[in-house]
Write an enzyme that holds these catalytic residues in place. Structure first.
Site, PDB file in Angstrom:
ATOM      1  CB  SER A 179      35.671  44.684  34.623  1.00 35.92           C
ATOM      2  OG  SER A 179      34.690  45.361  35.385  1.00 35.92           O
ATOM      3  CE1 TYR A 219      36.101  48.337  31.138  1.00 39.98           C
ATOM      4  CE2 TYR A 219      34.335  47.403  32.466  1.00 39.98           C
ATOM      5  CZ  TYR A 219      35.649  47.802  32.336  1.00 39.98           C
ATOM      6  OH  TYR A 219      36.525  47.659  33.395  1.00 39.98           O
TER       7      TYR A 219
HETATM    8  N1  LIG Z   1      38.665  51.326  38.667  1.00 42.16           N
HETATM    9  C1  LIG Z   1      37.771  50.361  38.740  1.00 42.16           C
HETATM   10  O1  LIG Z   1      36.807  50.399  39.541  1.00 42.16           O
HETATM   11  C2  LIG Z   1      37.895  49.145  37.847  1.00 42.16           C
HETATM   12  C3  LIG Z   1      36.970  48.105  38.007  1.00 42.16           C
HETATM   13  C4  LIG Z   1      37.074  46.986  37.190  1.00 42.16           C
HETATM   14  C5  LIG Z   1      38.107  46.895  36.255  1.00 42.16           C
HETATM   15  N2  LIG Z   1      38.986  47.933  36.124  1.00 42.16           N
HETATM   16  C6  LIG Z   1      40.051  47.785  35.125  1.00 42.16           C
HETATM   17  O2  LIG Z   1      41.297  48.104  35.725  1.00 42.16           O
HETATM   18  C7  LIG Z   1      42.155  48.710  34.765  1.00 42.16           C
HETATM   19  C8  LIG Z   1      42.642  50.061  35.254  1.00 42.16           C
HETATM   20  O3  LIG Z   1      41.515  50.869  35.598  1.00 42.16           O
HETATM   21  P1  LIG Z   1      41.714  52.358  36.163  1.00 42.16           P
HETATM   22  O4  LIG Z   1      40.488  52.689  36.918  1.00 42.16           O
HETATM   23  O5  LIG Z   1      43.036  52.486  36.793  1.00 42.16           O
HETATM   24  O6  LIG Z   1      41.702  53.164  34.776  1.00 42.16           O
HETATM   25  P2  LIG Z   1      42.257  54.639  34.436  1.00 42.16           P
HETATM   26  O7  LIG Z   1      41.352  55.187  33.409  1.00 42.16           O
HETATM   27  O8  LIG Z   1      42.501  55.410  35.687  1.00 42.16           O
HETATM   28  O9  LIG Z   1      43.687  54.333  33.795  1.00 42.16           O
HETATM   29  C9  LIG Z   1      43.782  53.727  32.532  1.00 42.16           C
HETATM   30  C10 LIG Z   1      45.136  54.064  31.945  1.00 42.16           C
HETATM   31  O10 LIG Z   1      45.194  53.460  30.636  1.00 42.16           O
HETATM   32  C11 LIG Z   1      45.688  54.410  29.703  1.00 42.16           C
HETATM   33  N3  LIG Z   1      45.166  54.120  28.370  1.00 42.16           N
HETATM   34  C12 LIG Z   1      43.881  54.273  27.932  1.00 42.16           C
HETATM   35  N4  LIG Z   1      43.798  53.965  26.634  1.00 42.16           N
HETATM   36  C13 LIG Z   1      45.037  53.593  26.232  1.00 42.16           C
HETATM   37  C14 LIG Z   1      45.588  53.166  24.984  1.00 42.16           C
HETATM   38  N5  LIG Z   1      44.836  53.073  23.892  1.00 42.16           N
HETATM   39  N6  LIG Z   1      46.897  52.883  24.932  1.00 42.16           N
HETATM   40  C15 LIG Z   1      47.688  52.987  26.044  1.00 42.16           C
HETATM   41  N7  LIG Z   1      47.229  53.382  27.241  1.00 42.16           N
HETATM   42  C16 LIG Z   1      45.910  53.679  27.339  1.00 42.16           C
HETATM   43  C17 LIG Z   1      45.196  55.754  30.239  1.00 42.16           C
HETATM   44  O11 LIG Z   1      45.948  56.844  29.719  1.00 42.16           O
HETATM   45  C18 LIG Z   1      45.348  55.569  31.733  1.00 42.16           C
HETATM   46  O12 LIG Z   1      46.623  55.954  32.176  1.00 42.16           O
HETATM   47  C19 LIG Z   1      41.346  48.777  33.469  1.00 42.16           C
HETATM   48  O13 LIG Z   1      41.637  47.628  32.704  1.00 42.16           O
HETATM   49  C20 LIG Z   1      39.905  48.722  33.952  1.00 42.16           C
HETATM   50  O14 LIG Z   1      39.028  48.216  32.976  1.00 42.16           O
HETATM   51  C21 LIG Z   1      38.902  49.055  36.899  1.00 42.16           C
END
Ligand SMILES: NC(=O)c1ccc[n+]([C@@H]2O[C@H](COP(=O)([O-])OP(=O)(O)OC[C@H]3O[C@@H](n4cnc5c(N)ncnc54)[C@H](O)[C@@H]3O)[C@@H](O)[C@H]2O)c1
Length: 267
Positions: free
Chosen positions: A154, A168
């Site tokens: 991230s 996190y």
């Molecule tokens: N959206 C952002 O701005 C952003 C920024 C930096 C990093 N990220 C990273 O990108 C990735 C995706 O982010 P996002 O915004 O799409 O997240 P999101 O919350 O929309 O989706 C996460 C998915 O992971 C699943 N999940 C959660 N815990 C779980 C577990 N224990 N076992 C199996 N599945 C599980 C959830 O059900 C969900 O479908 C993550 O790793 C997040 O840290 C996102």
């Protein structure tokens, strides 16, 4: 934005390959699963949200892609081993692990108020699972002398840190260190391991974290003042980077962390 336009030379990029995509029920994981499926991969939609995972896989199959859902808590060691073994048994190969699942709860600002159990759950899902998943797929990739592992960090690691995101940010910094060691240990077997580092991406989860659409708009606007690219990041922006790192042509790229944040920071 269309993911892979029809007629694109990328449509057969992953033909015959099998990809496990964690967090594929929504957000960036879903976008990644879709791009990989559109580009020819058979996709295992792995997510803790069983219902959503089923409907994503069903929709992919209706569109003519190849997919099935696998409900899993990726923090569960035995369940992760079963995910890899069942996938390999079903398809006789695992080419790609695209590991996007994570949790990003905002805890009370003061570290004094952060409980050890809250700290540990984030480490389990975000960092321990990164290790468990890699360890589970490695023997299957080694058997065929080929593999692509893409983990997710991230931009919070790369910038100034943010109050409330201690556990996190620590977990996502750990993902980078872990992946560098993984790249060393897996490289001799034709396996690469890299990290995608998303900037602020407009997912339903991000949109729902703030109190109102106005608050969300203000949050993005403030972020955009520092971004070089003056639009909101979309899940597909990350998905296409993951697809590149997961592709055969990325075979000389390993141990790297690719910042996909519209130029918010430059590491
Ligand atoms: N959206 C952002 O701005 C952003 C920024 C930096 C990093 N990220 C990273 O990108 C990735 C995706 O982010 P996002 O915004 O799409 O997240 P999101 O919350 O929309 O989706 C996460 C998915 O992971 C699943 N999940 C959660 N815990 C779980 C577990 N224990 N076992 C199996 N599945 C599980 C959830 O059900 C969900 O479908 C993550 O790793 C997040 O840290 C996102």
């Amino acid at each position: 934005m269309t993911d892979t336009p029809s007629g694109s030379p990328l449509r057969d990029r992953f033909s015959g390959q099998v990809a496990i995509v964690t967090g594929a029920a929504q957000g960036i994981g879903f976008a990644t699963a879709k791009v990989l499926a559109e580009q020819g991969a058979t996709v295992v939609v792995a997510d803790i949200d069983a219902k959503r995972a089923e409907s994503v896989a069903a929709a992919f199959n209706e569109q003519g892609f190849s997919s099935h859902a696998h409900a899993i808590d990726i923090a569960d060691e035995a369940a992760v081993a079963a995910l890899a073994d069942e996938t390999a048994m079903r398809y006789e190969r695992i080419d790609i692990l695209a590991h996007l699942a994570a949790i990003y709860p905002f805890f009370p600002y003061s570290l004094d108020d952060l409980s050890l159990s809250d700290w540990r759950r984030v480490q389990e899902v975000n960092l321990d699972a990164t290790f468990l998943l890699a360890r589970a797929v490695l023997p299957h990739m080694r058997r065929r002398g080929y593999g692509r592992i893409v983990n997710t960090s991230s931009i919070s690691v790369d910038t100034v840190g943010a109050p409330g995101l201690a556990t996190y940010t620590a977990s996502k910094a750990g993902v980078i260190g872990f992946t560098r060691v993984l790249a060393h240990e897996a490289g001799m077997d034709g396996i690469t391991a890299n990290v995608v580092m998303p900037g602020l991406i407009e997912t339903d989860h991000v949109n729902s974290m703030l109190d109102s659409p106005a608050a969300t708009a203000a949050f993005f606007d403030q972020h955009l003042t520092r971004q070089c690219v003056k639009r909101r990041g979309q899940p597909q922006d990350i998905a296409h980077c993951v697809a590149y790192l997961a592709s055969p042509e990325a075979g000389f790229v390993t141990g790297q962390t690719i910042n996909v944040g519209g130029g918010y920071s430059f590491a």
